[in-house]
Write an enzyme that holds these catalytic residues in place. Sequence first.
Site, mmCIF file in Angstrom:
data_model
loop_
_atom_site.group_PDB
_atom_site.id
_atom_site.type_symbol
_atom_site.label_atom_id
_atom_site.label_comp_id
_atom_site.label_asym_id
_atom_site.label_seq_id
_atom_site.Cartn_x
_atom_site.Cartn_y
_atom_site.Cartn_z
ATOM 1 N N CYS A 98 0.815 -1.223 0.000
ATOM 2 C CA CYS A 98 0.000 0.000 0.000
ATOM 3 C C CYS A 98 0.845 1.269 0.000
ATOM 4 C CB CYS A 98 -0.965 -0.010 1.182
ATOM 5 S SG CYS A 98 -0.178 0.028 2.815
ATOM 6 N N HIS A 135 -5.764 2.047 -4.268
ATOM 7 C CA HIS A 135 -4.854 1.477 -3.275
ATOM 8 C C HIS A 135 -4.425 0.072 -3.670
ATOM 9 C CE1 HIS A 135 -7.830 -1.039 -0.642
ATOM 10 N NE2 HIS A 135 -8.196 -1.054 -1.905
ATOM 11 N N HIS A 167 -2.406 1.103 6.859
ATOM 12 C CA HIS A 167 -2.776 1.014 5.446
ATOM 13 C C HIS A 167 -3.000 2.425 4.911
ATOM 14 C CE1 HIS A 167 -4.282 -0.788 1.777
ATOM 15 N NE2 HIS A 167 -5.352 -0.013 1.836
#
Length: 371
Positions: free
Chosen positions: A287, A347, A335
């Site tokens: 990520c 993402h 994240h």
Amino acid sequence: MSIAVGASVVPVTHADPAQSSEASSATNAAPSEKEIEDLLNAPIPQDFDGLLSHMKQISRVAGATNEEVVQISEELKNADKDVKAARNAQESSKRKAAAAQKKLAASRVNVADIAQAKYRGATIDPVSAVAGASGPQAAMERSSYMNSLQDKNIRYLDTLDQDLQEAASANSDANISKFKADYRVNYLTARQTELDERTTQLDRLSGEIMHIVDGFSPADRKRWVDSNGPINVDVKAFLAGLEKKADGASTGDNDKAGNYAGAVAAAMSKIGAPYGWGAAGPDVFDCSGLMYWAYQQIGVSIPRTSSAQIAGGTPVSLDALQPGDIIGYYPGITHVGMYIGDGKVVHAADYGIPVQVVPLNSMPISGAARY
């Protein structure tokens, strides 16, 4: 790194991003060996909803562990350079200390000569020198000579005092440089050991995730891929729209905010790319690696890890988001995704899930930052 694995959308808490970023440092501790052991030893649910929940837990723990592995790895990249700089400073300080000691030794010789001359009676006090002169002119010359000797002696003493101070300072600097170099070496050695331990833990966690995901049936894999509610995007049309908005920005269009043709375009160009722990492109991403790579493409350097990316940028409230802003998710910010406008983010989610566009609030938001 971690993803929300369930059909429901988690409500967003509109917390102040700055406060969330500060709080993340206290909550982003990597899991202990026992926590990982308990998680990996827990029975695997037989129903798919239970399995998704189980995968969510493993993914979150793997996310925190990966973040720490990446952070330590980043520190160690500069290890040789840091140690070399510290060693060079130490050697430079040692040379300066040696030169100061040599200079001090010379000054001590001069002062010792003065002391020995006085001991042998080789000096005459000013009154005796004048009294023994043959006449006024001789007396003046003797007095001038004696004053000259006195001034020279004072200069020797002053020089000795200065050289003593310089030698003491140089020795102190050398000791400090040695301490810094030794500390840096010891610190990096400890971090390398910690990296090895965390990498082993990550390997176990990621191995479990890969084992489960690779065993999914096609239908279950689709549920896994769709767990965040991905949005189909025509990338070519979207990028054309970014270019149009960028052109509008140059003519004063109100909808000009954001990095439309820069970082967003770079990140969107990687839709469909696979996920990989610790990867930062150009073909595989985690990520924060996707965020890092996207900004690299426009010549902007940002931190490498999720929590550092949120902490390192300018805090942004959720009602003022612009395309290109980085969104942090979950407590501890394990994240991140990039806001692309219209309530959407791009993402890199997790293993087996390609880079995709999902709703902004498909995961619990912890903060946002702008670069």
